[in-house]
Design a protein around this motif. Sequence first.
Motif, PDB file in Angstrom:
ATOM      1  N   ILE A 156       0.845  -1.200   0.000  1.00 34.59           N
ATOM      2  CA  ILE A 156       0.000   0.000   0.000  1.00 34.59           C
ATOM      3  C   ILE A 156       0.881   1.251   0.000  1.00 34.59           C
ATOM      4  O   ILE A 156       0.622   2.201  -0.749  1.00 34.59           O
ATOM      5  CB  ILE A 156      -0.968  -0.010   1.202  1.00 34.59           C
ATOM      6  CG1 ILE A 156      -2.073  -1.039   0.984  1.00 34.59           C
ATOM      7  CG2 ILE A 156      -1.568   1.378   1.437  1.00 34.59           C
ATOM      8  CD1 ILE A 156      -2.952  -1.272   2.195  1.00 34.59           C
ATOM      9  N   ALA A 157       1.917   1.256   0.812  1.00 30.86           N
ATOM     10  CA  ALA A 157       2.839   2.397   0.843  1.00 30.86           C
ATOM     11  C   ALA A 157       3.537   2.571  -0.498  1.00 30.86           C
ATOM     12  O   ALA A 157       3.745   3.698  -0.961  1.00 30.86           O
ATOM     13  CB  ALA A 157       3.861   2.212   1.963  1.00 30.86           C
TER      14      ALA A 157
ATOM     15  N   ALA B  84       4.928  -9.668 -11.035  1.00 29.38           N
ATOM     16  CA  ALA B  84       4.780  -8.209 -11.091  1.00 29.38           C
ATOM     17  C   ALA B  84       6.104  -7.522 -10.771  1.00 29.38           C
ATOM     18  O   ALA B  84       6.483  -6.547 -11.444  1.00 29.38           O
ATOM     19  CB  ALA B  84       3.688  -7.755 -10.116  1.00 29.38           C
ATOM     20  N   ILE B  85       6.832  -8.016  -9.776  1.00 32.67           N
ATOM     21  CA  ILE B  85       8.127  -7.437  -9.435  1.00 32.67           C
ATOM     22  C   ILE B  85       9.113  -7.639 -10.579  1.00 32.67           C
ATOM     23  O   ILE B  85       9.873  -6.730 -10.927  1.00 32.67           O
ATOM     24  CB  ILE B  85       8.657  -8.031  -8.112  1.00 32.67           C
ATOM     25  CG1 ILE B  85       7.790  -7.569  -6.944  1.00 32.67           C
ATOM     26  CG2 ILE B  85      10.119  -7.643  -7.883  1.00 32.67           C
ATOM     27  CD1 ILE B  85       8.096  -8.261  -5.629  1.00 32.67           C
ATOM     28  N   ALA B  86       9.104  -8.824 -11.183  1.00 33.05           N
ATOM     29  CA  ALA B  86      10.018  -9.095 -12.303  1.00 33.05           C
ATOM     30  C   ALA B  86       9.725  -8.180 -13.490  1.00 33.05           C
ATOM     31  O   ALA B  86      10.647  -7.624 -14.103  1.00 33.05           O
ATOM     32  CB  ALA B  86       9.921 -10.564 -12.719  1.00 33.05           C
ATOM     33  N   ILE B  87       8.464  -8.006 -13.823  1.00 35.52           N
ATOM     34  CA  ILE B  87       8.095  -7.126 -14.943  1.00 35.52           C
ATOM     35  C   ILE B  87       8.449  -5.685 -14.606  1.00 35.52           C
ATOM     36  O   ILE B  87       8.996  -4.954 -15.446  1.00 35.52           O
ATOM     37  CB  ILE B  87       6.604  -7.288 -15.284  1.00 35.52           C
ATOM     38  CG1 ILE B  87       6.359  -8.671 -15.892  1.00 35.52           C
ATOM     39  CG2 ILE B  87       6.132  -6.189 -16.227  1.00 35.52           C
ATOM     40  CD1 ILE B  87       4.892  -9.030 -16.040  1.00 35.52           C
ATOM     41  N   GLY B  88       8.169  -5.254 -13.387  1.00 35.83           N
ATOM     42  CA  GLY B  88       8.533  -3.903 -12.968  1.00 35.83           C
ATOM     43  C   GLY B  88      10.035  -3.677 -13.012  1.00 35.83           C
ATOM     44  O   GLY B  88      10.504  -2.609 -13.427  1.00 35.83           O
ATOM     45  N   THR B  89      10.806  -4.683 -12.608  1.00 34.56           N
ATOM     46  CA  THR B  89      12.263  -4.586 -12.663  1.00 34.56           C
ATOM     47  C   THR B  89      12.742  -4.476 -14.100  1.00 34.56           C
ATOM     48  O   THR B  89      13.609  -3.658 -14.424  1.00 34.56           O
ATOM     49  CB  THR B  89      12.904  -5.804 -11.981  1.00 34.56           C
ATOM     50  OG1 THR B  89      12.475  -5.849 -10.619  1.00 34.56           O
ATOM     51  CG2 THR B  89      14.416  -5.740 -12.037  1.00 34.56           C
ATOM     52  N   PHE B  90      12.171  -5.290 -14.975  1.00 33.53           N
ATOM     53  CA  PHE B  90      12.560  -5.250 -16.384  1.00 33.53           C
ATOM     54  C   PHE B  90      12.303  -3.870 -16.975  1.00 33.53           C
ATOM     55  O   PHE B  90      13.164  -3.314 -17.663  1.00 33.53           O
ATOM     56  CB  PHE B  90      11.806  -6.329 -17.175  1.00 33.53           C
ATOM     57  CG  PHE B  90      12.112  -6.289 -18.637  1.00 33.53           C
ATOM     58  CD1 PHE B  90      13.298  -6.799 -19.122  1.00 33.53           C
ATOM     59  CD2 PHE B  90      11.220  -5.716 -19.527  1.00 33.53           C
ATOM     60  CE1 PHE B  90      13.595  -6.747 -20.474  1.00 33.53           C
ATOM     61  CE2 PHE B  90      11.498  -5.656 -20.877  1.00 33.53           C
ATOM     62  CZ  PHE B  90      12.691  -6.181 -21.362  1.00 33.53           C
ATOM     63  N   TRP B  91      11.125  -3.302 -16.707  1.00 36.34           N
ATOM     64  CA  TRP B  91      10.797  -1.997 -17.280  1.00 36.34           C
ATOM     65  C   TRP B  91      11.641  -0.886 -16.666  1.00 36.34           C
ATOM     66  O   TRP B  91      12.049   0.053 -17.370  1.00 36.34           O
ATOM     67  CB  TRP B  91       9.312  -1.694 -17.159  1.00 36.34           C
ATOM     68  CG  TRP B  91       8.525  -2.505 -18.142  1.00 36.34           C
ATOM     69  CD1 TRP B  91       7.619  -3.482 -17.854  1.00 36.34           C
ATOM     70  CD2 TRP B  91       8.606  -2.445 -19.580  1.00 36.34           C
ATOM     71  NE1 TRP B  91       7.131  -4.032 -19.020  1.00 36.34           N
ATOM     72  CE2 TRP B  91       7.720  -3.407 -20.098  1.00 36.34           C
ATOM     73  CE3 TRP B  91       9.341  -1.691 -20.477  1.00 36.34           C
ATOM     74  CZ2 TRP B  91       7.551  -3.626 -21.454  1.00 36.34           C
ATOM     75  CZ3 TRP B  91       9.173  -1.908 -21.834  1.00 36.34           C
ATOM     76  CH2 TRP B  91       8.289  -2.857 -22.304  1.00 36.34           C
TER      77      TRP B  91
ATOM     78  N   SER C 143       3.714   1.180 -11.898  1.00 34.00           N
ATOM     79  CA  SER C 143       2.390   0.541 -11.919  1.00 34.00           C
ATOM     80  C   SER C 143       2.404  -0.860 -11.311  1.00 34.00           C
ATOM     81  O   SER C 143       1.359  -1.346 -10.890  1.00 34.00           O
ATOM     82  CB  SER C 143       1.858   0.478 -13.351  1.00 34.00           C
ATOM     83  OG  SER C 143       2.717  -0.294 -14.158  1.00 34.00           O
ATOM     84  N   TRP C 144       3.558  -1.518 -11.251  1.00 32.72           N
ATOM     85  CA  TRP C 144       3.577  -2.886 -10.742  1.00 32.72           C
ATOM     86  C   TRP C 144       3.156  -2.997  -9.275  1.00 32.72           C
ATOM     87  O   TRP C 144       2.566  -4.023  -8.889  1.00 32.72           O
ATOM     88  CB  TRP C 144       4.938  -3.559 -10.976  1.00 32.72           C
ATOM     89  CG  TRP C 144       6.052  -3.045 -10.125  1.00 32.72           C
ATOM     90  CD1 TRP C 144       6.980  -2.109 -10.473  1.00 32.72           C
ATOM     91  CD2 TRP C 144       6.366  -3.430  -8.786  1.00 32.72           C
ATOM     92  NE1 TRP C 144       7.829  -1.882  -9.432  1.00 32.72           N
ATOM     93  CE2 TRP C 144       7.486  -2.682  -8.383  1.00 32.72           C
ATOM     94  CE3 TRP C 144       5.805  -4.329  -7.878  1.00 32.72           C
ATOM     95  CZ2 TRP C 144       8.056  -2.810  -7.130  1.00 32.72           C
ATOM     96  CZ3 TRP C 144       6.366  -4.455  -6.631  1.00 32.72           C
ATOM     97  CH2 TRP C 144       7.489  -3.708  -6.265  1.00 32.72           C
ATOM     98  N   PRO C 145       3.422  -1.987  -8.398  1.00 31.71           N
ATOM     99  CA  PRO C 145       2.953  -2.132  -7.009  1.00 31.71           C
ATOM    100  C   PRO C 145       1.434  -2.237  -6.877  1.00 31.71           C
ATOM    101  O   PRO C 145       0.937  -2.831  -5.927  1.00 31.71           O
ATOM    102  CB  PRO C 145       3.489  -0.872  -6.311  1.00 31.71           C
ATOM    103  CG  PRO C 145       4.680  -0.480  -7.099  1.00 31.71           C
ATOM    104  CD  PRO C 145       4.312  -0.807  -8.515  1.00 31.71           C
ATOM    105  N   VAL C 146       0.694  -1.673  -7.836  1.00 30.17           N
ATOM    106  CA  VAL C 146      -0.770  -1.796  -7.787  1.00 30.17           C
ATOM    107  C   VAL C 146      -1.166  -3.263  -7.922  1.00 30.17           C
ATOM    108  O   VAL C 146      -2.034  -3.760  -7.190  1.00 30.17           O
ATOM    109  CB  VAL C 146      -1.421  -0.938  -8.896  1.00 30.17           C
ATOM    110  CG1 VAL C 146      -2.927  -1.151  -8.924  1.00 30.17           C
ATOM    111  CG2 VAL C 146      -1.077   0.529  -8.710  1.00 30.17           C
ATOM    112  N   TRP C 147      -0.533  -3.957  -8.853  1.00 27.85           N
ATOM    113  CA  TRP C 147      -0.825  -5.385  -9.050  1.00 27.85           C
ATOM    114  C   TRP C 147      -0.396  -6.207  -7.840  1.00 27.85           C
ATOM    115  O   TRP C 147      -1.128  -7.081  -7.376  1.00 27.85           O
ATOM    116  CB  TRP C 147      -0.128  -5.895 -10.302  1.00 27.85           C
ATOM    117  CG  TRP C 147      -0.725  -5.325 -11.535  1.00 27.85           C
ATOM    118  CD1 TRP C 147      -0.280  -4.238 -12.239  1.00 27.85           C
ATOM    119  CD2 TRP C 147      -1.896  -5.773 -12.203  1.00 27.85           C
ATOM    120  NE1 TRP C 147      -1.102  -3.999 -13.302  1.00 27.85           N
ATOM    121  CE2 TRP C 147      -2.100  -4.928 -13.311  1.00 27.85           C
ATOM    122  CE3 TRP C 147      -2.792  -6.802 -11.971  1.00 27.85           C
ATOM    123  CZ2 TRP C 147      -3.172  -5.093 -14.170  1.00 27.85           C
ATOM    124  CZ3 TRP C 147      -3.847  -6.979 -12.836  1.00 27.85           C
ATOM    125  CH2 TRP C 147      -4.037  -6.127 -13.923  1.00 27.85           C
TER     126      TRP C 147
END
Length: 144
Positions: A71-72, A124-131, A80-84
């Motif tokens: 949430i934080a 989600a973390i992996a995709i966020g890291t990649f981007w 956007s990945w933290p929303v997922w």
Amino acid sequence: MFETWPALVGAAFVVAVGLFAFIKGGQPEKIGAGAFLFGWFASLLAQTAGGYFGIQWGVFAIDVAMLLVFIAMVWKAPRSWPVWACALQLLVVTSHVMVMLNLRTPISAFYTVVNMTGYGIMLAIAIGTFWAWQERRAIGADAD
């Protein structure tokens, strides 16, 4: 803990994504991966306290803490990945509440939801890291 091949493959996936986030991710990815790895390991240590069919209060507390971290991150991180990840973690906490309220859901459904959402959070973390890595490469900030 890791008596079967699926458990070993799952642990390898969690560690590999965590390492990827620590090596190539930005600050939000490192925080998310670190929190998830800490929560994952703490849950492994706490999960036998209530038995497999009872309420596992320690794991519930860890999952609520993870929800608060995500949430934080949704509030502060410009990603956007933290929303997922937050939505999936909310599903885990809701599953705990369903077991606590004795809503007659099969315990296998609870464990399936918890395990599959864990993979979803790591994805989600992996995709966020990649981007994040690709964005840094695009502006020339990554020396690779």
